[in-house]
Design a protein around this motif. Structure first.
Motif, PDB file in Angstrom:
ATOM      1  N   UNK A 143     -69.042  66.304  -7.660  1.00  0.00           N
ATOM      2  CA  UNK A 143     -70.194  66.651  -8.516  1.00  0.00           C
ATOM      3  C   UNK A 143     -70.892  65.357  -8.911  1.00  0.00           C
ATOM      4  N   UNK A 188     -74.879  77.968 -10.193  1.00  0.00           N
ATOM      5  CA  UNK A 188     -75.863  77.176 -10.931  1.00  0.00           C
ATOM      6  C   UNK A 188     -76.410  76.107  -9.999  1.00  0.00           C
ATOM      7  N   UNK A 189     -77.737  76.027  -9.923  1.00  0.00           N
ATOM      8  CA  UNK A 189     -78.373  74.981  -9.131  1.00  0.00           C
ATOM      9  C   UNK A 189     -78.554  73.754 -10.017  1.00  0.00           C
ATOM     10  N   UNK A 190     -78.095  72.611  -9.490  1.00  0.00           N
ATOM     11  CA  UNK A 190     -78.130  71.385 -10.300  1.00  0.00           C
ATOM     12  C   UNK A 190     -78.985  70.340  -9.603  1.00  0.00           C
ATOM     13  N   UNK A 191     -79.967  69.846 -10.334  1.00  0.00           N
ATOM     14  CA  UNK A 191     -80.764  68.745  -9.794  1.00  0.00           C
ATOM     15  C   UNK A 191     -80.448  67.501 -10.602  1.00  0.00           C
ATOM     16  N   UNK A 192     -79.955  66.493  -9.922  1.00  0.00           N
ATOM     17  CA  UNK A 192     -79.646  65.242 -10.615  1.00  0.00           C
ATOM     18  C   UNK A 192     -80.938  64.682 -11.209  1.00  0.00           C
ATOM     19  N   UNK A 193     -80.964  64.540 -12.513  1.00  0.00           N
ATOM     20  CA  UNK A 193     -82.201  64.142 -13.193  1.00  0.00           C
ATOM     21  C   UNK A 193     -82.666  62.753 -12.756  1.00  0.00           C
ATOM     22  N   UNK A 194     -81.728  61.903 -12.342  1.00  0.00           N
ATOM     23  CA  UNK A 194     -82.100  60.537 -11.964  1.00  0.00           C
ATOM     24  C   UNK A 194     -82.476  60.431 -10.496  1.00  0.00           C
ATOM     25  N   UNK A 230     -77.053  65.209 -17.630  1.00  0.00           N
ATOM     26  CA  UNK A 230     -77.577  64.394 -16.529  1.00  0.00           C
ATOM     27  C   UNK A 230     -78.180  65.213 -15.407  1.00  0.00           C
ATOM     28  N   UNK A 231     -78.032  66.523 -15.473  1.00  0.00           N
ATOM     29  CA  UNK A 231     -78.581  67.395 -14.431  1.00  0.00           C
ATOM     30  C   UNK A 231     -79.567  68.377 -15.051  1.00  0.00           C
ATOM     31  N   UNK A 232     -80.517  68.803 -14.216  1.00  0.00           N
ATOM     32  CA  UNK A 232     -81.390  69.897 -14.628  1.00  0.00           C
ATOM     33  C   UNK A 232     -80.809  71.158 -14.002  1.00  0.00           C
ATOM     34  N   UNK A 233     -80.334  72.062 -14.853  1.00  0.00           N
ATOM     35  CA  UNK A 233     -79.626  73.241 -14.355  1.00  0.00           C
ATOM     36  C   UNK A 233     -80.531  74.463 -14.355  1.00  0.00           C
ATOM     37  N   UNK A 234     -80.287  75.353 -13.380  1.00  0.00           N
ATOM     38  CA  UNK A 234     -80.990  76.637 -13.372  1.00  0.00           C
ATOM     39  C   UNK A 234     -80.100  77.673 -12.692  1.00  0.00           C
ATOM     40  N   UNK A 235     -80.216  78.926 -13.132  1.00  0.00           N
ATOM     41  CA  UNK A 235     -79.409  79.989 -12.523  1.00  0.00           C
ATOM     42  C   UNK A 235     -79.965  81.340 -12.922  1.00  0.00           C
ATOM     43  N   UNK A 264     -77.521  70.138  -5.928  1.00  0.00           N
ATOM     44  CA  UNK A 264     -76.228  70.724  -5.582  1.00  0.00           C
ATOM     45  C   UNK A 264     -76.151  72.119  -6.190  1.00  0.00           C
ATOM     46  N   UNK A 298     -79.207  79.531 -17.150  1.00  0.00           N
ATOM     47  CA  UNK A 298     -78.744  78.168 -17.430  1.00  0.00           C
ATOM     48  C   UNK A 298     -79.949  77.237 -17.489  1.00  0.00           C
TER      49      UNK A 298
END
Lengths: 264, 404
Positions: A264, A111-117, B346-351, A122, B355
């Motif tokens: 994380x 899963x690609x995670x972009x910290x919204x803030x 708090x995160x924007x998730x994609x997969x 990551x 997700x």
């Protein structure tokens, strides 16, 4: 084959009454497999990663509550774009794409995670978190979703009726439904159409004293995943957990996952 | 005391046979659809690993919820001693059983392994509300059957205490049943759209609406079939009042449910999706559930009189209510899954496993056919019941006739 899928010898569950034959046959296969692996690729599997954190469980002996298998994933070491854990899982368990991603099973995914803030990006591997208080086990009407004594959460495919309530309940989207027949199944991961499946933590490997396929593959790519016994304070995973800043997914739900994420 | 008499359906109009034929065709199509899904797997449906419960569940939950509400009339007569409802108590009982069986049939035939239904009935995990529901459903059929026996058997019906006990048991049981059905969703801790105690009372209020709407429509159909007016003017007025009250209760709980979530920042995303941004779901909610399924029927019920025109308006309102009910459960069940799980707050998730993505769903023909067949099974059981046993009141069902 498809109806006898995933219980008995593999899971150590005695619910179905076919445990004895399964143990013998699978035990034989395992012995043969281990022998061949030792001959053909010494040092690559068992010896390369050691068995310090994963002792073999003798066949016929139930899983022990003294052990709590878990995983630590250090996202600082998880390479962007690396899919080794996913590929290894798919290979190990015979998961192939049907060409329709919406119905394809994924036991582990990146899963690609972009910290919204902050916008920092990551990547995190996500699979069944093998919770201590698993909602999938709570909601399952027949008890097909169950937690082994050593904390591994599994599906007893003999009594799964395919209601998918566990999929509704899982906070991590960790379960998949077998939407169609699969002819080319792996012996260690039978996949019955119309039942639910998910990461088994490669329970058959663990019972043989080995590590999950994803962990082995990850070790070759930087070693972001550490697997071991959370109950053993001297295990590598326990030591690392005391050193790194870690977090659990959806800690607010208090389901107590056995998978922990660092950085994380 | 004038004894209320009951009758069986004896002669049938062409319209009746037409309805029966349509229901039989619908059931055959539903069974064929289930076989198709069973043979090929759920890959042939619109359901996926993202939308795991689809149109069959919308119909199944709608019918199961309606079943408990269909017992309204019987409960009002025996638990609350409103004798003018008593002539309809038998019909209300058989309709409750029929709707439940229809809903359960859809639910079972949609299972990944429907042939293992006996596993579900013999192997229980008592921590599961689903397992509890299996007891609640089978218990409901048994209790209502005993209740019908208490009302219909010549000797048993003389024992008023027995009837009262069975009526009260059925009343409590149906509340538990709908509470259990609502809790299937309310207990899902990780789903933003579902989690919350309000699902149980919301489902109970909804059940009162749809169950009574089904009862009214069956009474209208049976009135046509028997060429008698089974619903006297007095009852038209009472049904109008009750339905309006139940609609308002459902609207109130719907409002509170959404307001509570809108107030809490973590749930604003799912609320915005369901009520504004989610395409088909806000449309189904505002146009289907609220306008067509609540406000229009409320207006019809308010404007109607108790005469022949009012009766037609009551029937139309009931039909709209049922359509609104389907819309309501479509938004709850499908819309609630279409919005992604928040695994990483708090995160924007994609997969590649969708997700963070809004999940797409288009109901397939087999799913819809299976769902509709559940309604047809229920109607066919009710019709067959009325053919075999005296469930229908002898018209005109004057309330004075039932009074001592």
């Amino acid at each position: 084959m498809s109806s006898c899928s995933g219980g008995c010898a593999k899971t150590g569950c005695a619910k179905t009454g076919c445990a004895n034959t399964g143990v013998d046959r699978r035990g034989l296969l395992r012995t043969a497999g281990a022998f061949a692996a030792t001959l053909l690729a010494p040092g690559v599997t068992l010896y390369a990663f050691g068995a310090r954190d994963a002792q073999a469980r003798p066949a016929g002996e139930p899983a022990s509550a003294n052990v709590r298998w878990g995983m630590l994933i250090d996202l600082n070491k998880c390479k962007p774009g690396c899919n080794a854990c996913v590929t290894a899982c798919n290979e190990e368990n015979g998961l192939k794409s049907s060409g329709r991603p919406e119905i394809d099973a994924q036991w582990i995914r990146k899963v690609t995670l972009r910290n919204a803030a902050t916008g920092v990006i990551q990547e995190a591997p996500v699979m069944c978190q093998h919770c201590e208080n698993p909602p999938c086990v709570d909601v399952c009407p027949t008890g097909a979703s169950f937690k082994r004594a050593d904390g591994i959460v599994l599906v007893d495919k003999h009594i799964c009726i395919g209601c998918r309530y566990c999929m509704m309940a899982c906070p991590f989207k960790a379960r998949s439904f077998v939407h169609e027949e699969h002819d080319d199944q792996k012996v260690n991961a039978p996949r019955g159409k119309g039942t639910v499946e998910g990461c088994t933590l490669c329970v058959d490997r663990i019972d043989a004293g080995r590590k999950p396929a994803c962990v082995e593959a990850c070790a070759r790519e930087g070693g972001a995943m550490i697997f071991g016994d959370l109950n053993d304070p001297e295990s590598e995973i326990s030591k690392k957990l005391r050193q790194l800043p870690t977090t659990k997914l959806r800690a607010d739900l208090a389901v107590a996952p056995a998978v922990t994420y660092a950085n994380l | 005391m004038a004894q209320q008499k009951y009758r069986r359906l004896t002669s049938h109009t062409p319209l009746f046979w037409l309805l029966i034929a349509l229901h039989v065709i619908a059931i055959a199509a539903g069974v064929a659809a289930a076989l198709y899904m069973e043979t090929h797997g759920h890959g042939v449906t619109g359901m996926s690993n993202q939308i795991v419960w689809g149109a069959p569940h919308v119909f199944a939950v709608f019918l199961i919820v309606s079943a408990s509400g269909a017992l309204n009339v019987a409960s009002v007569s025996s638990v609350f001693n409103r004798l003018n409802y008593k002539p309809f108590a038998r019909l209300s009982g058989i309709l409750a059983i029929a709707l439940l069986v229809g809903g359960l049939m859809v639910l079972v035939l949609d299972l990944g392994r429907p042939e293992r239904v006996f596993v579900a009935m013999t192997t229980y995990n008592f921590r599961s509300i689903f397992a509890w529901n299996i007891y609640l459903y089978s218990g409901f059929v048994a209790i209502v059957a005993f209740y019908l026996f208490a009302m219909m058997d010549r000797r048993a019906s003389r024992n008023q205490l027995f009837g009262k006990i069975m009526g009260s048991t059925a009343f409590v049981w149906r509340l538990l049943l709908t509470m259990g059905t609502g809790s299937i969703f309310g207990f899902l801790i990780a789903r933003d759209a579902y989690y919350g105690a309000i699902m149980a009372p919301l489902f109970i209020a909804s059940s009162l609406v749809y169950g009574l709407a089904f009862t009214v429509l069956v009474l209208v159909t049976m009135s046509h079939e028997t060429s008698n007016q089974l619903m006297p003017e007095e009852m038209v007025g009472k049904f109008r009042g009750l339905l309006s009250l139940f609609i308002l209760a459902t609207l109130f709980l719907t409002l509170i449910s959404h307001l509570t979530k809108i107030y809490a920042a973590p749930f604003r995303g799912v609320e915005a999706f369901l009520l504004h941004d989610g395409g088909v779901y806000p449309l189904a909610f505002w146009l289907g559930q609220i306008l067509i399924g609540s406000l229009a029927p409320l207006a019809l019920l308010a404007l109607a009189d108790n005469g022949p025109t009012g009766r037609k308006m009551l029937a139309l309102a009931s039909l709209l209510l049922l359509l609104g009910g389907l819309a309501q459960f479509y938004v709850i069940i499908i819309g609630g899954q279409a919005y992604p799980l928040n695994i990483f707050p708090g995160y924007v998730a994609s997969s590649s496993f969708f997700d963070g993505a809004i999940n797409a769903y288009t109901p397939s023909a087999p799913e819809i056919l299976l769902g509709i067949s559940g309604v047809s099974i229920a109607m066919l059981i009710a019709a067959l019941g009325c053919r075999l046993l005296p469930f229908l009141p002898e018209a005109p069902a004057k309330s004075e006739g039932a009074r001592p």
